[in-house]
Each structure stands twice: as C-alpha cells, then as structure tokens.
Design an enzyme around this catalytic site. Structure first.
Site, PDB file in Angstrom:
ATOM      1  N   CYS A  89       0.847  -1.192   0.000  1.00 53.62           N
ATOM      2  CA  CYS A  89       0.000   0.000   0.000  1.00 53.62           C
ATOM      3  C   CYS A  89       0.887   1.248   0.000  1.00 53.62           C
ATOM      4  CB  CYS A  89      -0.895  -0.018   1.237  1.00 53.62           C
ATOM      5  SG  CYS A  89      -1.851   1.491   1.458  1.00 53.62           S
ATOM      6  N   CYS A 142      -7.449  -0.738   1.214  1.00 54.63           N
ATOM      7  CA  CYS A 142      -6.465  -1.309   2.120  1.00 54.63           C
ATOM      8  C   CYS A 142      -7.123  -1.457   3.484  1.00 54.63           C
ATOM      9  CB  CYS A 142      -5.251  -0.391   2.214  1.00 54.63           C
ATOM     10  SG  CYS A 142      -4.109  -0.872   3.519  1.00 54.63           S
ATOM     11  N   CYS A 188      -8.395  -4.822  -9.981  1.00 58.72           N
ATOM     12  CA  CYS A 188      -7.937  -3.751 -10.876  1.00 58.72           C
ATOM     13  C   CYS A 188      -7.496  -2.578  -9.997  1.00 58.72           C
ATOM     14  CB  CYS A 188      -9.112  -3.368 -11.770  1.00 58.72           C
ATOM     15  SG  CYS A 188      -8.704  -2.145 -12.993  1.00 58.72           S
TER      16      CYS A 188
HETATM   17 ZN   LIG Z   1      -2.801   1.049   3.482  1.00 62.30          ZN
END
Ligand SMILES: [Zn+2]
Length: 164
Positions: A80, A129, A152
């Site tokens: 992330c 996330c 995606c």
């Molecule tokens: Zn994150």
C-alpha cells in the site's frame, strides 16, 4: 391484550433491528475506529503526492496506461502506497489489457476491504487497504483461473518492492 402486544412487537422488531444495522454500517463507513492507521486529511496530504492523495483518499482513478506499474514485470511485492501493508505479489499479477495493474488474488484476504460502490450509475465492488482505508481500485469477476477475479488497482495506490 397479549395478542395486541405480540402484534406490536412483531411489527416493530424488524424496524428496530433494521435501524441498528444501519447504524452499524454508518460507524463502519465513518472509518474513525475501523482502521489501524488513522490520519487526518492534513497528515495524508503531507505524506502523499497530490496524485496519490486524489486516488487513495478521494477514491480517484488514474488514467489507463499512465500508471507506473501496469507494465511492471519484475518479481516482488506490491505494498500500500499509504501505509506500506503488503497487498499483492508479482506471482498473481497478469496482463488484463486494461491499462491498470491487475491481480487475480491478494496476498492475504484480510488485507483487503470491500465496499459496494454505486457511483457513476455502475454497480461495482470497491477495494480498500484494510489497514489504512486507502482506496485501491475495484474487483471484477472477469479474471483468470484459479479465482476468476480481477483486482484492478491504481498504480498510485501501490509501491513496488523488488525482490533481491
Ligand atoms: Zn494502506
């Protein structure tokens, strides 16, 4: 008398439990308590580039074929871009032809959050996330085997850690 009370209870109960459920969703969506990494808009603005902020925090989308990672074929881990949580492996990345990095499965199911997204008149599943609530992209059901899923993802939502 008993009958009346029962009738009242039966008709009121579903409404009451429905309200509770709506309240619970609201709290979840508020995001205040939900995520391990909680930062204010100002803090995120300082940490992220304007493009990353627009996509991760404002649920934006980068233009197809413009991201840094859609055509990346190196071995490694995609984390992330906001909090560094490992999200995808190069092992599950594939060529979808969409112009965005595409994966058929995340590293761990728990590291991805899902939300219904009905914006733009479409019915899509947004993925975020699970550690910081950052917007990643959407998941579709036209992916390859073995999962049939296509995650995606915006390049701007990811950072790539190349394997040594
Ligand atoms: Zn994150």
């Amino acid at each position: 008398m008993k009958r009346i009370i029962l009738t009242v209870l039966v008709s009121v109960l579903p409404i009451v439990s429905g309200c509770f459920r709506a309240e619970e969703n609201k709290t979840r969506k508020g995001g205040e308590m939900k995520y391990e990494v909680n930062k204010s808009e100002e803090e995120w603005k300082k940490q992220l580039t304007p493009e990353e902020f627009r996509i991760l925090r404002e649920k934006g989308t980068e233009r197809a074929f413009t991201g840094a990672l859609y055509d990346n074929h190196d071995k490694g881990t995609y984390v992330c871009a906001a909090c560094g949580e490992p999200l995808f492996s190069s092992e599950t990345k594939y060529e979808s032809g969409s112009g965005w990095p595409s994966f058929y499965q995340p590293l761990k199911k728990e590291s991805i959050d899902r939300e219904e997204d009905r914006s733009y008149g479409m019915n899509r599943t947004e993925i975020l996330c699970a550690k910081c609530g950052g917007h990643l992209g959407h998941v579709f059901t036209d992916g390859p085997k073995p999962t049939g899923l296509r995650y995606c993802i915006n390049s701007a939502s990811l950072k790539f850690k190349k394997e040594d």
